[in-house]
Design a protein around this motif. Structure first.
Motif, PDB file in Angstrom:
ATOM      1  N   ALA A 111    -102.891 -82.219   1.640  1.00  0.00           N
ATOM      2  CA  ALA A 111    -102.367 -82.294   2.729  1.00  0.00           C
ATOM      3  C   ALA A 111    -102.652 -81.755   3.784  1.00  0.00           C
ATOM      4  CB  ALA A 111    -100.773 -81.613   2.208  1.00  0.00           C
ATOM      5  N   GLU A 112    -103.653 -80.463   3.545  1.00  0.00           N
ATOM      6  CA  GLU A 112    -104.652 -79.685   3.901  1.00  0.00           C
ATOM      7  C   GLU A 112    -105.197 -80.298   4.965  1.00  0.00           C
ATOM      8  OE1 GLU A 112    -104.430 -75.824   4.697  1.00  0.00           O
ATOM      9  OE2 GLU A 112    -101.926 -76.946   4.565  1.00  0.00           O
ATOM     10  N   LEU A 113    -106.258 -81.909   4.286  1.00  0.00           N
ATOM     11  CA  LEU A 113    -107.004 -82.137   4.704  1.00  0.00           C
ATOM     12  C   LEU A 113    -106.785 -83.849   5.651  1.00  0.00           C
ATOM     13  CD1 LEU A 113    -109.655 -82.995   1.680  1.00  0.00           C
ATOM     14  CD2 LEU A 113    -110.501 -80.985   4.184  1.00  0.00           C
ATOM     15  N   LEU A 114    -105.900 -83.902   4.675  1.00  0.00           N
ATOM     16  CA  LEU A 114    -105.319 -85.186   5.877  1.00  0.00           C
ATOM     17  C   LEU A 114    -104.327 -84.694   7.728  1.00  0.00           C
ATOM     18  CD1 LEU A 114    -103.829 -86.806   2.511  1.00  0.00           C
ATOM     19  CD2 LEU A 114    -104.792 -88.367   4.556  1.00  0.00           C
ATOM     20  N   ASP A 121     -98.650 -87.973   8.367  1.00  0.00           N
ATOM     21  CA  ASP A 121     -97.768 -88.980   8.369  1.00  0.00           C
ATOM     22  C   ASP A 121     -98.225 -88.567   6.228  1.00  0.00           C
ATOM     23  OD1 ASP A 121     -95.830 -89.083  10.499  1.00  0.00           O
ATOM     24  OD2 ASP A 121     -96.336 -90.621  10.835  1.00  0.00           O
ATOM     25  N   GLU A 122     -99.090 -88.447   6.385  1.00  0.00           N
ATOM     26  CA  GLU A 122     -99.827 -88.825   5.237  1.00  0.00           C
ATOM     27  C   GLU A 122     -99.687 -87.481   4.092  1.00  0.00           C
ATOM     28  OE1 GLU A 122    -103.261 -91.360   4.110  1.00  0.00           O
ATOM     29  OE2 GLU A 122    -103.395 -91.778   5.965  1.00  0.00           O
ATOM     30  N   ALA A 123     -99.633 -85.706   4.872  1.00  0.00           N
ATOM     31  CA  ALA A 123     -99.753 -85.559   4.239  1.00  0.00           C
ATOM     32  C   ALA A 123     -98.956 -84.682   4.028  1.00  0.00           C
ATOM     33  CB  ALA A 123    -100.897 -83.847   5.914  1.00  0.00           C
ATOM     34  N   ALA A 124     -98.163 -84.944   4.738  1.00  0.00           N
ATOM     35  CA  ALA A 124     -96.248 -84.205   4.431  1.00  0.00           C
ATOM     36  C   ALA A 124     -95.879 -84.618   2.810  1.00  0.00           C
ATOM     37  CB  ALA A 124     -94.919 -85.285   5.470  1.00  0.00           C
ATOM     38  N   ALA A 148     -94.887 -80.911  11.986  1.00  0.00           N
ATOM     39  CA  ALA A 148     -93.955 -81.639  12.882  1.00  0.00           C
ATOM     40  C   ALA A 148     -94.631 -81.312  13.934  1.00  0.00           C
ATOM     41  CB  ALA A 148     -92.115 -80.571  12.328  1.00  0.00           C
ATOM     42  N   LEU A 149     -95.717 -80.134  14.512  1.00  0.00           N
ATOM     43  CA  LEU A 149     -95.442 -79.786  15.381  1.00  0.00           C
ATOM     44  C   LEU A 149     -96.901 -81.312  16.131  1.00  0.00           C
ATOM     45  CD1 LEU A 149     -96.828 -76.148  15.556  1.00  0.00           C
ATOM     46  CD2 LEU A 149     -95.574 -77.421  17.397  1.00  0.00           C
ATOM     47  N   ALA A 150     -97.752 -81.620  14.662  1.00  0.00           N
ATOM     48  CA  ALA A 150     -98.296 -82.757  15.184  1.00  0.00           C
ATOM     49  C   ALA A 150     -97.772 -84.238  15.411  1.00  0.00           C
ATOM     50  CB  ALA A 150     -99.186 -83.315  13.541  1.00  0.00           C
ATOM     51  N   ARG A 151     -96.604 -83.679  14.799  1.00  0.00           N
ATOM     52  CA  ARG A 151     -96.069 -85.004  15.855  1.00  0.00           C
ATOM     53  C   ARG A 151     -95.180 -85.107  16.490  1.00  0.00           C
ATOM     54  NH1 ARG A 151     -92.521 -85.281   9.217  1.00  0.00           N
ATOM     55  NH2 ARG A 151     -93.605 -87.262   8.790  1.00  0.00           N
ATOM     56  N   GLY A 152     -94.871 -83.672  17.224  1.00  0.00           N
ATOM     57  CA  GLY A 152     -94.479 -83.789  18.969  1.00  0.00           C
ATOM     58  C   GLY A 152     -92.737 -82.849  18.285  1.00  0.00           C
TER      59      GLY A 152
END
Length: 555
Positions: A111-114, A121-124, A148-152
């Protein structure tokens, strides 16, 4: 599948045991019937001791040769990540999870790498999988906030972080990220408070990883083991640091730094005899090194063994007469023994040997305060300039300026103390005293809200300071806020039961709240207290108050 073994690396800087283990295992693997376990042994020896170039082909071979073991693709992912090859690391982690679908460490790492390569969306799902294995895991919870932040979606991120800081108040990364979001929203004051909470929580701690921990028995690098132990110490887990440092010391019995670190762990675990023996062994191994005798003297002082501490320092000074650090510690021990004049001479000798040494300068300043206050505080101030984060110097200067009523001059020291050591008992006392003075100053000027804020802030640092409760109650009474004043005076009477004035205040509020029977009992206790203290003025006042009380209503 045959494998060409890499040539053994240069291990001359490491303990001889590692060289022997590598040579023995390497020789075993040259036989046609060599067991697969020997290849795993050699791979672990290389990997655990930092010989990654030699470890990599062995690990790659073991991924195929041991198709059910998830460790080898997991280790391969780490090696790939260290080389910056994120796609290869992700592929190896995918293999790991095929072999161990519920492994929380592999889910977290993937998850951290993704997330790092902007694929939230792949990390979640991997963070959620880790949460299924470890409910309420803070690392996965933090990861979902970052998703969530990465999704805005900053609202979801803040909600998750608020919950995370409530569930895990000792997790600094959550406080720091929440502070950033709050700051971006324009609430600078709250953001600063959140950052302080993050500082209070300590250093960020990597998530526990059992597969990496499994490698420790194969590590023969004392420095690497000491670093691993230091990481555990910084994470607030001395018990986990202990076996790493004990192993490091067995491998490098003459290493002063390891003796020092291990003694520190023993001390934190209250194993004082083990700490003492570790320091004594280190001193015997390195008699020309002053660091360990200084640490031993500090430990002996902590245990109340002042004469033994003095003997240790004196014996070491006979061997190392030109060590400024030892002369400084000599002064500390002499101060503890009440031999102030000799302590001053020791500090001056330390400064002669090393002009501008902050420790000796600060200690000399503190020692001079009783005989030459101006000179003492000048030295303390100078030491603070050299070491701006010295808590004891900040406390001294904050207390001096506060006591003198120079609150604006004290404020920079108070702010620094709150930032650096908000939970230190001495710091909390000084900060609370400053707020008491500030509140009293505001109350005299009629600035009620400012006074109330100051007193309440002071109580957040020292809820046991009677004067803060008393002053808070008085200002609330003056504002006709009797119900709010009541708990302040109740607490005052509990904290200062021999203070008849507190009984007078509490009884007065109870009268205002139409609780006359309770008020009478409080006044009577205050009267007895004033009589016992020989305070005739207060005794007369309480008698007058009691005489004017209306009769109690019949029950």
């Amino acid at each position: 599948m045959p494998i060409t073994l890499p040539a053994p690396p240069d291990t001359s800087r490491l303990p001889e045991e590692l060289t022997r283990r590598i040579a023995t295992t390497h020789a075993t693997l040259t036989r046609a019937d060599a067991p697969l376990a020997s290849l795993g042994e050699l791979a672990r020896l290389y990997y655990a001791n930092g010989f990654h170039a030699e470890a990599a082909p062995l690990v790659d071979h073991l991924i195929t040769a041991a198709p059910d073991d998830p460790r080898w693709p997991y280790y391969a992912a780490d090696l790939a990540q260290q080389e910056g090859n994120i796609p290869a690391a992700l592929a190896h982690l995918e293999t790991t999870l095929r072999r161990a679908p519920d492994d929380p460490a592999a889910h977290l790492k993937r998850a951290e790498l993704l997330l790092k390569i902007d694929r939230p969306d792949e990390a979640a799902p991997h963070y959620l999988a880790r949460l299924r294995s470890i409910p309420a895991d803070p690392y996965a919870a933090l990861g979902l906030a970052r998703v969530a932040l990465a999704r805005g979606d900053s609202t979801e991120a803040r909600t998750r972080l608020e919950r995370l800081t409530t569930d895990h108040p000792d997790f600094p990364a959550a406080w720091n990220l929440l502070a950033t979001l709050v700051d971006e929203a324009g609430d600078t004051a709250r953001a600063d408070a959140l950052r302080r909470r993050g500082q209070d929580a300590g250093r960020f701690r990597e998530a526990p990883d059992r597969w990496f921990d499994e490698l420790h028995p194969w590590c023969f690098d004392p420095y690497r083991l000491e670093v691993l132990g230091a990481i555990r110490m910084q994470s607030g887990d001395p018990a986990a640091a202990l076996p790493l440092l004990e192993r490091a010391l067995r491998l490098a019995p003459n290493d002063v730094s390891i003796h020092d670190s291990l003694a520190d762990v023993y001390t934190q675990l209250d194993r004082f005899d083990d700490a003492r023996r570790t320091l004594e062994t280190g001193i015997a191994a390195a008699p020309a090194e002053p660091r360990l005798p200084i640490r031993l003297a500090e430990l002996l002082l902590r245990l109340g063994r002042r004469d033994d501490a003095l003997r240790i320092v004196a014996d070491t000074l006979a061997r190392i007469p030109d060590s400024p650090e030892l002369h400084n510690q000599h002064g500390v021990v002499l101060d503890a023994l009440g031999r102030s004049d000799e302590a001053v001479r020791a500090y001056r000798e330390a400064l002669r040997l090393q002009p501008g040494q902050p420790e000796a300068m600060l200690n000399l300043g503190k020692s001079l305060l009783a005989t030459d206050e101006a000179a003492g505080f000048a030295l303390v101030s100078r030491a603070l300039e050299l070491r701006p984060n010295r808590i004891d110097a900040l406390v001294l200067l904050a207390d001096r300026e506060t006591t003198a009523g120079r609150l604006d001059a004290a404020l920079p020291y108070v702010d620094a103390l709150v930032r650096l050591a908000p939970h230190d008992p001495g710091v909390r006392t000084v900060v609370a005293s400053w707020h008491l003075r500030r509140g009293s100053e505001a109350a005299r000027a009629g600035r009620v809200d400012e006074a109330l804020t100051a007193f309440r802030t002071g109580l957040s640092f020292d809820p046991e300071l009677p004067e803060l409760h008393g002053n808070l109650g008085v200002v609330l009474v003056q504002a006709d806020r009797y119900a709010e004043a009541l708990p302040a005076f109740e607490r005052l009477v509990v904290l200062a039961p021999d203070n008849a004035t507190g009984h007078l205040y509490l009884g007065g509020v109870l009268v205002r709240l139409d609780r006359t029977p309770e008020a009478r009992r409080v006044f009577e206790r205050g009267l007895a207290t004033a009589r016992k203290a020989g305070d005739a003025t207060l005794e007369r006042r309480l008698r007058d108050v009691l005489a004017r009380l209306p009769a109690d209503s019949p029950r």
